[in-house]
Motif scaffolding. Structure first.
Motif, PDB file in Angstrom:
ATOM      1  N   ASP A  21      19.433  65.834  40.030  1.00 51.56           N
ATOM      2  CA  ASP A  21      18.529  66.176  41.139  1.00 51.56           C
ATOM      3  C   ASP A  21      18.221  64.958  42.002  1.00 51.56           C
ATOM      4  O   ASP A  21      17.626  65.093  43.085  1.00 51.56           O
ATOM      5  CB  ASP A  21      17.192  66.726  40.608  1.00 51.56           C
ATOM      6  CG  ASP A  21      17.353  68.017  39.836  1.00 51.56           C
ATOM      7  OD1 ASP A  21      18.169  68.865  40.263  1.00 51.56           O
ATOM      8  OD2 ASP A  21      16.660  68.186  38.808  1.00 51.56           O
ATOM      9  N   CYS A  71      10.695  69.971  37.985  1.00 49.64           N
ATOM     10  CA  CYS A  71      11.328  69.978  39.297  1.00 49.64           C
ATOM     11  C   CYS A  71      11.005  71.336  39.923  1.00 49.64           C
ATOM     12  O   CYS A  71      11.116  72.372  39.260  1.00 49.64           O
ATOM     13  CB  CYS A  71      12.845  69.811  39.144  1.00 49.64           C
ATOM     14  SG  CYS A  71      13.720  69.912  40.717  1.00 49.64           S
ATOM     15  N   ALA A  73      12.261  74.044  42.201  1.00 49.42           N
ATOM     16  CA  ALA A  73      13.566  74.414  42.763  1.00 49.42           C
ATOM     17  C   ALA A  73      13.466  75.805  43.384  1.00 49.42           C
ATOM     18  O   ALA A  73      12.626  76.610  42.988  1.00 49.42           O
ATOM     19  CB  ALA A  73      14.635  74.396  41.680  1.00 49.42           C
ATOM     20  N   ARG A  74      14.323  76.053  44.368  1.00 49.44           N
ATOM     21  CA  ARG A  74      14.303  77.375  45.000  1.00 49.44           C
ATOM     22  C   ARG A  74      14.999  78.366  44.084  1.00 49.44           C
ATOM     23  O   ARG A  74      16.093  78.099  43.588  1.00 49.44           O
ATOM     24  CB  ARG A  74      15.007  77.302  46.363  1.00 49.44           C
ATOM     25  CG  ARG A  74      14.774  78.492  47.247  1.00 49.44           C
ATOM     26  CD  ARG A  74      14.983  78.151  48.696  1.00 49.44           C
ATOM     27  NE  ARG A  74      16.309  77.580  48.917  1.00 49.44           N
ATOM     28  CZ  ARG A  74      16.674  76.999  50.062  1.00 49.44           C
ATOM     29  NH1 ARG A  74      15.837  76.922  51.075  1.00 49.44           N
ATOM     30  NH2 ARG A  74      17.896  76.500  50.205  1.00 49.44           N
ATOM     31  N   ASP A  78      18.790  77.218  43.486  1.00 47.18           N
ATOM     32  CA  ASP A  78      18.377  76.054  42.684  1.00 47.18           C
ATOM     33  C   ASP A  78      18.230  74.765  43.510  1.00 47.18           C
ATOM     34  O   ASP A  78      18.246  73.677  42.953  1.00 47.18           O
ATOM     35  CB  ASP A  78      19.365  75.831  41.516  1.00 47.18           C
ATOM     36  CG  ASP A  78      18.736  74.998  40.400  1.00 47.18           C
ATOM     37  OD1 ASP A  78      17.542  75.202  40.114  1.00 47.18           O
ATOM     38  OD2 ASP A  78      19.436  74.124  39.846  1.00 47.18           O
ATOM     39  N   THR A  79      18.073  74.889  44.824  1.00 46.30           N
ATOM     40  CA  THR A  79      17.861  73.694  45.659  1.00 46.30           C
ATOM     41  C   THR A  79      16.555  73.009  45.267  1.00 46.30           C
ATOM     42  O   THR A  79      15.503  73.656  45.268  1.00 46.30           O
ATOM     43  CB  THR A  79      17.753  74.106  47.151  1.00 46.30           C
ATOM     44  OG1 THR A  79      18.955  74.726  47.524  1.00 46.30           O
ATOM     45  CG2 THR A  79      17.482  72.911  48.045  1.00 46.30           C
ATOM     46  N   PRO A  80      16.561  71.703  44.931  1.00 44.14           N
ATOM     47  CA  PRO A  80      15.300  71.007  44.634  1.00 44.14           C
ATOM     48  C   PRO A  80      14.422  70.918  45.889  1.00 44.14           C
ATOM     49  O   PRO A  80      14.892  70.560  46.971  1.00 44.14           O
ATOM     50  CB  PRO A  80      15.747  69.617  44.177  1.00 44.14           C
ATOM     51  CG  PRO A  80      17.154  69.803  43.712  1.00 44.14           C
ATOM     52  CD  PRO A  80      17.729  70.847  44.645  1.00 44.14           C
ATOM     53  N   LYS A  83       8.518  68.029  43.332  1.00 43.22           N
ATOM     54  CA  LYS A  83       8.154  67.891  41.906  1.00 43.22           C
ATOM     55  C   LYS A  83       6.688  68.243  41.702  1.00 43.22           C
ATOM     56  O   LYS A  83       5.861  68.078  42.600  1.00 43.22           O
ATOM     57  CB  LYS A  83       8.372  66.453  41.431  1.00 43.22           C
ATOM     58  CG  LYS A  83       9.823  66.126  41.093  1.00 43.22           C
ATOM     59  CD  LYS A  83       9.918  64.801  40.375  1.00 43.22           C
ATOM     60  CE  LYS A  83       9.407  64.873  38.951  1.00 43.22           C
ATOM     61  NZ  LYS A  83       9.153  63.551  38.360  1.00 43.22           N
TER      62      LYS A  83
END
Ligand SMILES: CC(C)(COP(=O)(O)OP(=O)(O)OC[C@H]1O[C@@H](n2cnc3c(N)ncnc32)[C@H](O)[C@@H]1OP(=O)(O)O)[C@@H](O)C(=O)NCCC(=O)NCCS
Length: 193
Positions: A21, A71, A73-74, A78-80, A83
């Motif tokens: 990430d 994290c 994430a979407r 899974d786009t970061p 945090k």
């Protein structure tokens, strides 16, 4: 603390941060607008972010640790996005504090609100806490508004509570109690803005 669980919501998933990430989180965190009110400066290279992720994981696993990092994430790709951490977890007093950031391209879309819903459901229902706090710089209007929309209440002002560069800034103590999170969690699960 143990490995962070994966908490899945309609638009946001909280999961353990991975070293992979680092490039995406570095791109978001290098923006000074993101770190303006945080306790750390923007990273200057991706290796700094990787090292931060390594140290955070180590800190979480250490004996007696009182912190859990996620994290943000979407859900889906899974786009970061940023945090979030539950810290100062005190199981005897059943309280903790929360600290979070998301990248500027993702502000104003309700991602932090859903992050708070998932975090609070975990804190109250899984960890059995009674109270979750957030300490917010008095001039961080965006964070104060976001937390208030989530059900946090202003409890007081700690004067000159935090050092920011050469200045000392006052912070607002915000908190939400067990049960007060239920309307937020219901609204998020039902997709209501
Ligand atoms: C503070 C911070 C997390 C707030 O992020 P945010 O995106 O404003 O927070 P929210 O998720 O609550 O989003 C609310 C906004 O999304 C809009 N929105 C759009 N779609 C939405 C939806 N489906 N659900 C809820 N809100 C939605 C709301 O109308 C609101 O807009 P507004 O800000 O114009 O009034 C973010 O600005 C940040 O990371 N800042 C830098 C780090 C920081 O200061 N962290 C806090 C330290 S205490």
């Amino acid at each position: 603390m143990d490995e962070s669980p994966t908490l899945r919501g309609p638009r946001v998933t909280l999961r353990p941060a991975r070293l992979e990430d680092a490039p995406a989180l570095f791109e978001l965190a290098r923006d000074p607008a993101v770190t303006k009110y945080l306790a750390w400066p923007s990273p200057t290279c991706v290796e700094e972010t990787r090292e931060h992720l390594r140290l955070s994981a180590e800190q979480q696993r250490a004996p007696g640790s009182d912190i859990i990092h996620f994290c943000i994430a979407r859900t889906g790709d899974d786009t970061p996005l940023g945090k979030t951490s539950l810290m100062h977890i005190h199981l005897a007093h059943r309280r903790a504090a929360v600290g979070s950031w998301i990248g500027r391209p993702f502000w104003g879309q309700g991602f932090m609100r859903e992050t708070k819903a998932l975090t609070l459901a975990y804190a109250f229902d899984a960890l059995g806490l009674e109270r979750v706090e957030a300490w917010v710089d008095i001039d961080n209007q965006r964070s104060l508004s976001s937390l208030e929309r989530c059900g946090f209440r202003r409890e007081g002002i700690a004067r000159r509570h935090k050092r920011r560069g050469e200045a000392f800034v006052s912070q607002v103590l915000m908190a939400i109690l067990r049960g007060e999170h239920v309307p937020l969690v219901r609204a998020v699960l039902n997709g209501q803005p």
